[in-house]
Design a protein around this motif. Structure first.
Motif, PDB file in Angstrom:
ATOM      1  N   CYS A  71       5.736  -7.687  -5.478  1.00 14.54           N
ATOM      2  CA  CYS A  71       5.364  -6.938  -6.691  1.00 14.54           C
ATOM      3  C   CYS A  71       6.131  -7.436  -7.913  1.00 14.54           C
ATOM      4  O   CYS A  71       7.257  -7.902  -7.791  1.00 14.54           O
ATOM      5  CB  CYS A  71       5.715  -5.455  -6.523  1.00 14.54           C
ATOM      6  SG  CYS A  71       4.739  -4.619  -5.264  1.00 14.54           S
ATOM      7  N   GLU A 106       0.875  -1.081   1.838  1.00 11.91           N
ATOM      8  CA  GLU A 106      -0.420  -0.394   1.731  1.00 11.91           C
ATOM      9  C   GLU A 106      -0.337   1.025   2.281  1.00 11.91           C
ATOM     10  O   GLU A 106      -1.122   1.887   1.915  1.00 11.91           O
ATOM     11  CB  GLU A 106      -1.494  -1.172   2.512  1.00 11.91           C
ATOM     12  CG  GLU A 106      -1.938  -2.444   1.815  1.00 11.91           C
ATOM     13  CD  GLU A 106      -2.948  -3.231   2.632  1.00 11.91           C
ATOM     14  OE1 GLU A 106      -3.792  -3.909   2.032  1.00 11.91           O
ATOM     15  OE2 GLU A 106      -2.883  -3.191   3.886  1.00 11.91           O
ATOM     16  N   SER A 140       0.917   2.693  -6.800  1.00  8.25           N
ATOM     17  CA  SER A 140      -0.091   1.814  -7.402  1.00  8.25           C
ATOM     18  C   SER A 140      -0.487   0.698  -6.426  1.00  8.25           C
ATOM     19  O   SER A 140      -1.386  -0.087  -6.706  1.00  8.25           O
ATOM     20  CB  SER A 140       0.428   1.220  -8.713  1.00  8.25           C
ATOM     21  OG  SER A 140       1.523   0.370  -8.445  1.00  8.25           O
ATOM     22  N   PHE A 141       0.185   0.632  -5.284  1.00 12.55           N
ATOM     23  CA  PHE A 141      -0.121  -0.402  -4.281  1.00 12.55           C
ATOM     24  C   PHE A 141      -1.104   0.177  -3.267  1.00 12.55           C
ATOM     25  O   PHE A 141      -0.735   0.961  -2.403  1.00 12.55           O
ATOM     26  CB  PHE A 141       1.182  -0.819  -3.568  1.00 12.55           C
ATOM     27  CG  PHE A 141       1.068  -2.120  -2.805  1.00 12.55           C
ATOM     28  CD1 PHE A 141       0.160  -2.268  -1.777  1.00 12.55           C
ATOM     29  CD2 PHE A 141       1.892  -3.190  -3.102  1.00 12.55           C
ATOM     30  CE1 PHE A 141       0.056  -3.460  -1.075  1.00 12.55           C
ATOM     31  CE2 PHE A 141       1.821  -4.395  -2.410  1.00 12.55           C
ATOM     32  CZ  PHE A 141       0.893  -4.520  -1.399  1.00 12.55           C
ATOM     33  N   ASN A 147      -3.250  -6.302  -5.091  1.00 15.38           N
ATOM     34  CA  ASN A 147      -1.868  -6.388  -5.577  1.00 15.38           C
ATOM     35  C   ASN A 147      -1.476  -7.835  -5.864  1.00 15.38           C
ATOM     36  O   ASN A 147      -0.830  -8.124  -6.875  1.00 15.38           O
ATOM     37  CB  ASN A 147      -0.925  -5.777  -4.548  1.00 15.38           C
ATOM     38  CG  ASN A 147       0.522  -5.986  -4.924  1.00 15.38           C
ATOM     39  OD1 ASN A 147       1.033  -5.378  -5.853  1.00 15.38           O
ATOM     40  ND2 ASN A 147       1.194  -6.896  -4.224  1.00 15.38           N
ATOM     41  N   GLU A 150      -3.027  -8.833  -9.064  1.00 17.34           N
ATOM     42  CA  GLU A 150      -2.335  -8.210 -10.201  1.00 17.34           C
ATOM     43  C   GLU A 150      -1.003  -8.908 -10.475  1.00 17.34           C
ATOM     44  O   GLU A 150      -0.613  -9.090 -11.632  1.00 17.34           O
ATOM     45  CB  GLU A 150      -2.095  -6.721  -9.922  1.00 17.34           C
ATOM     46  CG  GLU A 150      -3.371  -5.897 -10.047  1.00 17.34           C
ATOM     47  CD  GLU A 150      -3.202  -4.454  -9.592  1.00 17.34           C
ATOM     48  OE1 GLU A 150      -4.220  -3.748  -9.547  1.00 17.34           O
ATOM     49  OE2 GLU A 150      -2.063  -4.047  -9.260  1.00 17.34           O
ATOM     50  N   THR A 151      -0.303  -9.283  -9.411  1.00 20.72           N
ATOM     51  CA  THR A 151       0.980  -9.975  -9.593  1.00 20.72           C
ATOM     52  C   THR A 151       0.763 -11.323 -10.287  1.00 20.72           C
ATOM     53  O   THR A 151       1.509 -11.684 -11.202  1.00 20.72           O
ATOM     54  CB  THR A 151       1.696 -10.158  -8.240  1.00 20.72           C
ATOM     55  OG1 THR A 151       1.932  -8.871  -7.675  1.00 20.72           O
ATOM     56  CG2 THR A 151       3.012 -10.883  -8.385  1.00 20.72           C
TER      57      THR A 151
END
Ligand code: ZN
Length: 193
Positions: A71, A106, A140-141, A147, A150-151
């Motif tokens: 993250c 998750e 938010s994960f 994810n 997004e990273t």
């Protein structure tokens, strides 16, 4: 044998008879990663000693930055800080974000984590101090692939990261070692030679 003793016992044996490959000068000389690559990935134990060989890499090839769920949680969070050192001090020219299937993040939720912390004696005031930030991070994960994407996006759009650094992404199978869902960072760097 308690764990630390056991580890130190292994260390003695290792140093008395290290694998020949470990003394190679091209690996031991210098801190710069040979492939000029930084990998941002998860701390999952199944990736240890598995992710790098599955990508054809070994000791000395890349800087590997790990955290729970690969993250990025802020513009100047710990991962970004390490990447800045990689880029400006260690001549890293590319970044690869590796998410993985079956990521434990998750199934982690903020309330569950907080309950466990309180049960183990963590002070409620200490929990209250981080509660909001912790919820924003953990809750938010939802999906490991989302994810990872997004990273990649957070690093790519980070104002501290030079625009000419390609940020790649992929998903890794922790059982088979297969990489898929590839994001090719070059596609976003048209100016790169
Ligand atoms: Zn994970």
């Amino acid at each position: 044998m308690e764990l630390l003793k056991c580890l130190l016992e292994s260390n003695k044996k290792f140093c008395a008879n290290p694998p020949v490959d470990y003394a190679r000068e091209d690996v031991t000389e210098g801190k710069f990663p040979k492939r000029k690559l930084a990998i941002v990935t998860c701390m999952d134990t199944r990736l240890v000693d598995f992710l790098e060989p599955a990508l054809g890499m070994g000791r000395g090839d890349a800087k590997v930055i790990k955290n729970a769920g690969n993250c990025v949680t802020g513009v100047f969070d710990n991962t970004i800080r390490s990447l800045l050192i990689c880029i400006f001090e260690l001549d890293v020219r590319e970044i690869l974000v590796v998410g993985h299937y079956e990521c434990g993040m998750e199934h982690t939720c903020a309330n569950g984590l907080i309950d466990k912390m309180l049960l183990r004696g963590v002070a409620p005031e200490a929990v209250a101090m981080v509660q909001q930030e912790l919820a924003m991070w953990v809750d938010s994960f939802h999906d490991a692939e989302q994810n990872m994407r997004e990273t990649v996006e957070k690093i790519r759009s980070n104002p501290l990261i030079p625009r000419d650094i390609p940020v790649h992404g992929l998903m890794f199978h922790p059982r088979s070692g297969l990489a898929d869902k590839i994001i090719d960072g070059y596609a976003y760097c048209p100016d790169k030679v």
